[in-house]
Enzyme design. Sequence first.
Site, PDB file in Angstrom:
ATOM      1  N   ARG A  46      31.699 -31.312   5.218  1.00  0.00           N
ATOM      2  CA  ARG A  46      30.250 -31.047   5.323  1.00  0.00           C
ATOM      3  C   ARG A  46      29.751 -31.491   6.695  1.00  0.00           C
ATOM      4  O   ARG A  46      28.913 -30.837   7.313  1.00  0.00           O
ATOM      5  CB  ARG A  46      29.466 -31.746   4.206  1.00  0.00           C
ATOM      6  CG  ARG A  46      27.960 -31.659   4.415  1.00  0.00           C
ATOM      7  CD  ARG A  46      27.077 -31.974   3.191  1.00  0.00           C
ATOM      8  NE  ARG A  46      27.621 -32.959   2.304  1.00  0.00           N
ATOM      9  CZ  ARG A  46      27.659 -34.288   2.533  1.00  0.00           C
ATOM     10  NH1 ARG A  46      27.153 -34.781   3.649  1.00  0.00           N
ATOM     11  NH2 ARG A  46      28.195 -35.104   1.658  1.00  0.00           N
ATOM     12  N   TYR A  98      10.293 -11.947   8.377  1.00  0.00           N
ATOM     13  CA  TYR A  98      11.224 -11.730   7.272  1.00  0.00           C
ATOM     14  C   TYR A  98      10.595 -12.267   5.971  1.00  0.00           C
ATOM     15  O   TYR A  98      10.063 -13.394   5.958  1.00  0.00           O
ATOM     16  CB  TYR A  98      12.539 -12.453   7.584  1.00  0.00           C
ATOM     17  CG  TYR A  98      13.539 -12.345   6.468  1.00  0.00           C
ATOM     18  CD1 TYR A  98      14.109 -11.124   6.142  1.00  0.00           C
ATOM     19  CD2 TYR A  98      13.896 -13.453   5.725  1.00  0.00           C
ATOM     20  CE1 TYR A  98      15.009 -11.006   5.104  1.00  0.00           C
ATOM     21  CE2 TYR A  98      14.814 -13.350   4.685  1.00  0.00           C
ATOM     22  CZ  TYR A  98      15.359 -12.124   4.372  1.00  0.00           C
ATOM     23  OH  TYR A  98      16.250 -12.016   3.342  1.00  0.00           O
ATOM     24  N   ASP A 170      13.490 -16.036  15.764  1.00  0.00           N
ATOM     25  CA  ASP A 170      14.484 -15.408  14.894  1.00  0.00           C
ATOM     26  C   ASP A 170      14.992 -14.171  15.640  1.00  0.00           C
ATOM     27  O   ASP A 170      14.280 -13.189  15.791  1.00  0.00           O
ATOM     28  CB  ASP A 170      13.824 -15.034  13.559  1.00  0.00           C
ATOM     29  CG  ASP A 170      14.820 -14.456  12.551  1.00  0.00           C
ATOM     30  OD1 ASP A 170      15.840 -13.881  12.984  1.00  0.00           O
ATOM     31  OD2 ASP A 170      14.553 -14.558  11.343  1.00  0.00           O
ATOM     32  N   LYS A 195      23.775 -10.469   9.146  1.00  0.00           N
ATOM     33  CA  LYS A 195      23.415  -9.160   9.672  1.00  0.00           C
ATOM     34  C   LYS A 195      24.347  -8.788  10.830  1.00  0.00           C
ATOM     35  O   LYS A 195      25.537  -8.746  10.649  1.00  0.00           O
ATOM     36  CB  LYS A 195      21.932  -9.158  10.071  1.00  0.00           C
ATOM     37  CG  LYS A 195      21.016  -9.860   9.039  1.00  0.00           C
ATOM     38  CD  LYS A 195      20.921  -9.142   7.710  1.00  0.00           C
ATOM     39  CE  LYS A 195      20.254  -9.943   6.595  1.00  0.00           C
ATOM     40  NZ  LYS A 195      18.997 -10.569   6.886  1.00  0.00           N
TER      41      LYS A 195
HETATM   42  C1  PLP Z   1      18.143 -11.555   6.423  1.00  0.00           C
HETATM   43  C2  PLP Z   1      17.215 -12.228   7.349  1.00  0.00           C
HETATM   44  C3  PLP Z   1      16.942 -13.599   7.237  1.00  0.00           C
HETATM   45  C4  PLP Z   1      17.495 -14.460   6.133  1.00  0.00           C
HETATM   46  O1  PLP Z   1      18.875 -14.570   6.179  1.00  0.00           O
HETATM   47  P1  PLP Z   1      19.841 -14.719   4.904  1.00  0.00           P
HETATM   48  O2  PLP Z   1      21.173 -14.785   5.529  1.00  0.00           O
HETATM   49  O3  PLP Z   1      19.620 -13.546   4.020  1.00  0.00           O
HETATM   50  O4  PLP Z   1      19.432 -15.990   4.216  1.00  0.00           O
HETATM   51  C5  PLP Z   1      16.103 -14.169   8.182  1.00  0.00           C
HETATM   52  N1  PLP Z   1      15.548 -13.419   9.175  1.00  0.00           N
HETATM   53  C6  PLP Z   1      15.777 -12.109   9.293  1.00  0.00           C
HETATM   54  C7  PLP Z   1      15.131 -11.348  10.396  1.00  0.00           C
HETATM   55  C8  PLP Z   1      16.606 -11.463   8.391  1.00  0.00           C
HETATM   56  O5  PLP Z   1      16.806 -10.150   8.511  1.00  0.00           O
END
Ligand code: PLP
Length: 386
Positions: A46, A98, A170, A195
């Site tokens: 961890r 998001y 982000d 993604k």
């Molecule tokens: C999918 C997404 C998240 C969250 O991520 P997870 O891996 O699903 O927890 C945050 N920001 C954006 C822009 C996303 O597309």
Amino acid sequence: MKIETLAIHAGQHPDPTSGAVMTPIVLSSTFAQDGPGNHKGYDYSRSGNPTRNTLEACAAALEGARHGLAFSSGCGATTTILHTLRPGDHVVCGDDVYGGTFRVLDKVMKPMGITATYVDMSDLARTAEAMRPETKLVWLETPSNPMLKIFDIEGVCAIAKKRGVPVVVDNTFATPVLQQPLALGATAVVHSSTKYLNGHSDVVGGLVMTSDEGFAQQLRFLQNAMGAVPSPFDCFLVLRGLKTLPVRMDRHCSNGRHLAQWLMSHPDVSRVYYPGDEQHPQRAVVERQMKGPGGMISFVLKGSARGTVADRSQRFLSALTVFTCAESLGGVESLIELPAVMTHASVPAETRAALGIDDGLIRISTGIEAVDDLVGDLDHAFSVSR
Ligand SMILES: *Cc1c(COP(=O)(O)O)cnc(C)c1O
């Protein structure tokens, strides 16, 4: 070194014991110590793990950061960052973030005494007005989801910096291949590596990159204390995915450009939202801060005699065979979805309306298939949904 090279080599060397070229997956939860407290840099997985540390080093290099931290999901990364805040603190957040980021702020952090104001950051004056003495964090996502609004990272960072407030960007939609927020003044970058970074729709993961020593130390502590860490196997998969990120982004961009242009000239389409659109309201910012428009496109169909636009969107999505109707984005396969019903169902209807997320709005994540097959699939769905 350039990003194409860093994606393949940063943080990685052949394994000294075997010569293995690819980073081994070290599944061990614990590590032998020669004597109490005398270990080789790892004591418990961890707190640190060789496969994870390699991913963190490679990801940091791609964003031009000194530190990378991997998490079990993008939301895990977000939640961990938000735990640097204290009751009474305030967040200025871009609107149209998001859905899961909005949900954690609204349903998890707000009851803990951490409030947020949501602003359309394409208006920098309104962004400055939203700042309060108790504002301790600025959060933005650009291009935004699903309206693909563009926020001026440098402009927002200048406003925050004057008040000594850290900015988190982000960068999930753009990836470091197309946009590097740290170079534009951001304190940290957060990714859902689920993604584009992993890119193969087979991992849920998150990453944070920063060059701010204090922020990195705080996050390193919280990563271990809160425990939202990824498995070594998932780290291996993301590390492998990163190697082709620059190549994949090239194709996502070129396929996206082709599809967007085709959609913009299609008689059945009433609106297209796309960062590469010459008429995009933040065109100048796109040119300044992005190397390419990415693969995300949102659009609205024209209605038909058979019911509302939303009904037609449903029929349209059901008629596709190459595109998969699914949430998520950034994988090699093309995905399509209805934000109002799927990814953004947790955003209140009145907020969706204010943001322009019509019930019939369609969002595409352009994959890397042959673009003619994608056009053919959409064309067929246009005719059968009329
Ligand atoms: C999918 C997404 C998240 C969250 O991520 P997870 O891996 O699903 O927890 C945050 N920001 C954006 C822009 C996303 O597309």
